[in-house]
Design an enzyme around this catalytic site. Structure first.
Site, PDB file in Angstrom:
ATOM      1  N   ARG A  59       0.815  -1.223   0.000  1.00  0.00           N
ATOM      2  CA  ARG A  59       0.000   0.000   0.000  1.00  0.00           C
ATOM      3  C   ARG A  59       0.840   1.260   0.000  1.00  0.00           C
ATOM      4  O   ARG A  59       0.374   2.315  -0.436  1.00  0.00           O
ATOM      5  CB  ARG A  59      -0.981  -0.023   1.171  1.00  0.00           C
ATOM      6  N   GLU A  96       3.886  -8.609  14.320  1.00  0.00           N
ATOM      7  CA  GLU A  96       3.142  -8.903  15.543  1.00  0.00           C
ATOM      8  C   GLU A  96       3.180 -10.393  15.866  1.00  0.00           C
ATOM      9  O   GLU A  96       3.298 -10.788  17.010  1.00  0.00           O
ATOM     10  CB  GLU A  96       1.690  -8.434  15.386  1.00  0.00           C
TER      11      GLU A  96
END
Length: 174
Positions: A59, A96
């Site tokens: 993105r 994460e």
């Protein structure tokens, strides 16, 4: 007149309970929203001196390309491992739930070049920190960091405190 935040769709409890997901596809799907995002991001770095725009997969490409075009600068993609055809430098970084590797071509940044790093979102700052390592590994200088959105609650700005960081939109939470 709508503000840039008005174009961002918020989806509660995605991908898990308690998370407010900030969806940029609603910005991209609206011509006025997309134009506003690019214009605002470009305005934020109008005073910044840089030679190259570095865009993060995937993105980050959406926002880095028109900014590079508007400013008449080179565009360098930072990709996931195995996507670039020539000799690369790479850096592993923490996600994460695991690790990832980013790469860019060895000849993409020349020593001493000033680089603007662009991505759609800054959360913990891990991806941007990996991009910084790639730039510095090639002798480039980070002139600034530019993101569409910053999630302040994840403290990425603190992690990257020695660099200029501009965000078109900031959210207090995660």
């Amino acid at each position: 007149m709508k503000e840039l935040k008005d174009y961002v769709r918020t989806i509660p409890n995605f991908p898990e309970e308690g998370i407010m997901f900030r969806d940029i596809t609603s910005v991209l799907q609206d011509p006025d929203g997309f134009k506003l995002a690019i214009d605002e991001m470009t305005r934020l770095v109008a005073d910044l001196d840089f030679d190259v725009v570095l865009g993060a997969e995937s993105r980050g490409f959406i926002f880095s390309a028109p900014i590079a075009y508007q400013r008449g600068k080179a565009l360098v993609p930072v990709r996931k491992k195995g996507k670039l055809p020539c000799d690369t430098v790479e850096v592993e970084y923490d996600l994460e739930y695991g690790k990832a590797v980013l790469e860019m071509h060895k000849d993409a940044i020349k020593p001493g070049q000033k680089v603007l790093l662009v991505d759609d979102l800054m959360a913990t700052g891990g991806t941007i920190e990996a991009m910084i390592k790639l730039v510095e590994q090639l002798g480039g200088e980070v002139a600034g960091i530019l993101v569409l959105m910053e999630l302040k609650g994840l403290k990425g700005r603190e992690r990257l405190s020695k660099y200029r960081l501009d965000a078109a939109i900031s959210y207090e939470g995660k």
